[in-house]
Design a protein around this motif. Structure first.
Motif, PDB file in Angstrom:
ATOM      1  N   PHE A 137       0.863  -1.179   0.000  1.00  0.00           N
ATOM      2  CA  PHE A 137       0.000   0.000   0.000  1.00  0.00           C
ATOM      3  C   PHE A 137       0.904   1.235   0.000  1.00  0.00           C
ATOM      4  O   PHE A 137       1.561   1.540   0.996  1.00  0.00           O
ATOM      5  N   VAL A 138       0.961   1.903  -1.131  1.00  0.00           N
ATOM      6  CA  VAL A 138       1.807   3.086  -1.303  1.00  0.00           C
ATOM      7  C   VAL A 138       0.901   4.307  -1.310  1.00  0.00           C
ATOM      8  O   VAL A 138      -0.082   4.339  -2.058  1.00  0.00           O
ATOM      9  N   TYR A 139       1.192   5.298  -0.487  1.00  0.00           N
ATOM     10  CA  TYR A 139       0.276   6.433  -0.388  1.00  0.00           C
ATOM     11  C   TYR A 139       1.026   7.763  -0.498  1.00  0.00           C
ATOM     12  O   TYR A 139       2.195   7.878  -0.134  1.00  0.00           O
ATOM     13  N   ALA A 140       0.307   8.739  -1.022  1.00  0.00           N
ATOM     14  CA  ALA A 140       0.875  10.073  -1.210  1.00  0.00           C
ATOM     15  C   ALA A 140       0.805  10.864   0.079  1.00  0.00           C
ATOM     16  O   ALA A 140      -0.278  11.090   0.624  1.00  0.00           O
ATOM     17  N   SER A 141       1.958  11.289   0.554  1.00  0.00           N
ATOM     18  CA  SER A 141       2.016  12.262   1.642  1.00  0.00           C
ATOM     19  C   SER A 141       2.536  13.562   1.048  1.00  0.00           C
ATOM     20  O   SER A 141       2.420  13.786  -0.162  1.00  0.00           O
ATOM     21  N   SER A 142       3.110  14.426   1.867  1.00  0.00           N
ATOM     22  CA  SER A 142       3.470  15.758   1.386  1.00  0.00           C
ATOM     23  C   SER A 142       4.596  16.354   2.216  1.00  0.00           C
ATOM     24  O   SER A 142       4.705  16.098   3.428  1.00  0.00           O
ATOM     25  N   SER A 143       5.405  17.171   1.563  1.00  0.00           N
ATOM     26  CA  SER A 143       6.456  17.903   2.274  1.00  0.00           C
ATOM     27  C   SER A 143       5.878  18.890   3.283  1.00  0.00           C
ATOM     28  O   SER A 143       6.594  19.370   4.165  1.00  0.00           O
ATOM     29  N   SER A 144       4.575  19.177   3.172  1.00  0.00           N
ATOM     30  CA  SER A 144       3.947  20.129   4.096  1.00  0.00           C
ATOM     31  C   SER A 144       3.961  19.615   5.536  1.00  0.00           C
ATOM     32  O   SER A 144       3.797  20.416   6.469  1.00  0.00           O
ATOM     33  N   VAL A 145       4.186  18.323   5.749  1.00  0.00           N
ATOM     34  CA  VAL A 145       4.198  17.808   7.122  1.00  0.00           C
ATOM     35  C   VAL A 145       5.378  18.344   7.923  1.00  0.00           C
ATOM     36  O   VAL A 145       5.382  18.255   9.154  1.00  0.00           O
ATOM     37  N   TYR A 146       6.381  18.922   7.267  1.00  0.00           N
ATOM     38  CA  TYR A 146       7.522  19.474   8.001  1.00  0.00           C
ATOM     39  C   TYR A 146       7.162  20.768   8.727  1.00  0.00           C
ATOM     40  O   TYR A 146       7.871  21.180   9.648  1.00  0.00           O
ATOM     41  N   GLY A 147       6.091  21.415   8.296  1.00  0.00           N
ATOM     42  CA  GLY A 147       5.584  22.564   9.025  1.00  0.00           C
ATOM     43  C   GLY A 147       6.612  23.656   9.249  1.00  0.00           C
ATOM     44  O   GLY A 147       7.285  24.098   8.316  1.00  0.00           O
ATOM     45  N   ASP A 148       6.757  24.075  10.499  1.00  0.00           N
ATOM     46  CA  ASP A 148       7.627  25.219  10.809  1.00  0.00           C
ATOM     47  C   ASP A 148       9.062  24.810  11.140  1.00  0.00           C
ATOM     48  O   ASP A 148       9.837  25.632  11.633  1.00  0.00           O
ATOM     49  N   GLU A 149       9.434  23.560  10.868  1.00  0.00           N
ATOM     50  CA  GLU A 149      10.827  23.141  11.053  1.00  0.00           C
ATOM     51  C   GLU A 149      11.691  23.826   9.986  1.00  0.00           C
ATOM     52  O   GLU A 149      11.519  23.599   8.791  1.00  0.00           O
ATOM     53  N   PRO A 150      12.637  24.710  10.390  1.00  0.00           N
ATOM     54  CA  PRO A 150      13.343  25.541   9.414  1.00  0.00           C
ATOM     55  C   PRO A 150      14.578  24.906   8.784  1.00  0.00           C
ATOM     56  O   PRO A 150      15.110  25.425   7.800  1.00  0.00           O
ATOM     57  N   THR A 151      15.066  23.798   9.335  1.00  0.00           N
ATOM     58  CA  THR A 151      16.340  23.239   8.890  1.00  0.00           C
ATOM     59  C   THR A 151      16.259  22.725   7.460  1.00  0.00           C
ATOM     60  O   THR A 151      15.301  22.043   7.089  1.00  0.00           O
ATOM     61  N   LEU A 152      17.257  23.047   6.659  1.00  0.00           N
ATOM     62  CA  LEU A 152      17.386  22.530   5.303  1.00  0.00           C
ATOM     63  C   LEU A 152      18.661  21.711   5.193  1.00  0.00           C
ATOM     64  O   LEU A 152      19.669  22.068   5.796  1.00  0.00           O
TER      65      LEU A 152
END
Length: 338
Positions: free
Chosen positions: A140-155
């Motif tokens: 079962f492969v599902y689409a998530s999103s980079s938006s879950v990182y929220g306010d974490e600023p580290t790159l």
């Protein structure tokens, strides 16, 4: 994998079948299959010689994205809503792999309609996982999103280092990831969460208030309109061409059990600034149009680029189309289809 890829009549690259060894009678269910990502997955999998079921209620997906597949003997379209469990169960019966793409997207729209996002993105995802569990689905492969990182600023963004989510959309994706972890841990359903980063390419809808930035810019420039850039244009993103996302889904379907119950960044690993993208598009289209700078969008993450080491190591993900090649391919498609 590049040497095994050709270009199909629709602009999609044909993924060489020698690399993708599934059961001869493998059946794939793609939810949201009439949407941007889903329709490209359906086409690619059919091109490999496997059976595809496309489940979509057409609330976001468009019939024209998949109508050309209707004559294929391995293709079945199911008009249905993932909020209805019986529909999910019927669609999953006999399927080996589920690629769950169905969702309502857009951070700004989720702020306006949080209850709808709860119903579709959380309840719908839970329905699909439960149906897959009871139907004996292998992966079962599902689409998530980079938006879950929220306010974490580290790159760059790295799995396991998340902040507070900033929108209902991001929250729904985070909840989906937790269900994925639990369904592997409690029920032994192999789940793989793919955190997509700003996917773009053919068939992405350029219309409407919530359209993604790249197709919207392209359409407006082709029509000699002045695009609106929210904020100062110095936001940066890790834009991901559609064929890299197709590869990631197929890799996850072949991933080992010990990689299940996890989430993975799916991107190219680059960083592009919005104003630079706009200037590049103007140059490529030979347009000289000054943009309009509008207010920043609520809950937007200002900078985002991905560390894809985990997906490389655990899934064998190896994206081979960079941003600039992807933009050229996207421009070619939109010029022919807008």
């Amino acid at each position: 994998m590049g040497e095994n890829i050709q270009k199909s009549r629709t602009g999609q690259r044909a993924f060489g079948s020698r690399e993708w060894k599934f059961e001869k009678d493998a059946v794939f269910l793609v939810t949201g299959g009439a949407g941007f990502i889903g329709s490209n997955l359906c086409e690619a999998i059919l091109g490999l010689g496997y059976e595809v079921r496309c489940l979509d209620d057409l609330s976001n997906g468009k019939p024209e994205n998949v109508d050309f597949l209707a004559a294929h003997p391995g293709y079945t379209f199911i008009h249905g809503d993932i909020r209805d469990y019986d529909t999910c169960l019927a669609a999953c019966r006999g399927a080996h792999y589920v690629l769950h793409q169905a969702a309502w997207g857009s951070v700004p729209r989720s702020i306006e309609m949080p209850r709808l996002y709860e119903e579709v993105n959380i309840k719908g995802t839970l329905n699909m996982m439960e149906a897959a569990r009871h139907s004996g689905v292998q992966k079962f492969v599902y689409a998530s999103s980079s938006s879950v990182y929220g306010d974490e600023p580290t790159l760059p963004k790295r799995e396991g280092r998340e902040g507070r989510v900033l929108s209902p959309y991001a929250l729904t994706k985070k909840v989906g990831e937790e269900y994925g972890r639990l369904y592997t841990q409690l029920y032994q359903l192999d789940t793989y969460g793919l955190r997509y980063y700003n996917v773009f390419g053919r068939r992405q809808n350029p219309n409407g208030a919530y359209a993604a930035v790249i197709p919207k810019f392209i359409k407006q420039l082709l029509n000699d309109e002045r695009p609106v850039i929210n904020g100062d244009g110095k936001q940066s993103r890790d834009f991901t061409y559609i064929d890299n996302v197709i590869q990631a889904n197929l890799r996850a379907c072949l991933a080992p059990h010990d990689a299940a119950g996890e989430v993975y960044n799916i991107a190219f690993g680059g960083r592009e600034y919005l104003i630079d993208i706009y200037d590049d598009l103007c140059s490529a289209l030979n347009k000289h149009i000054e943009p309009v700078f509008g207010p920043e969008r609520a809950a937007d993450i200002r900078h985002s680029n991905a560390d894809i080491a985990k997906a490389r190591e655990r899934l064998g993900y190896n994206p081979d189309i960079n941003f600039h090649t992807g933009i050229a391919l996207a421009l070619e498609w939109y010029k022919e289809n807008l």
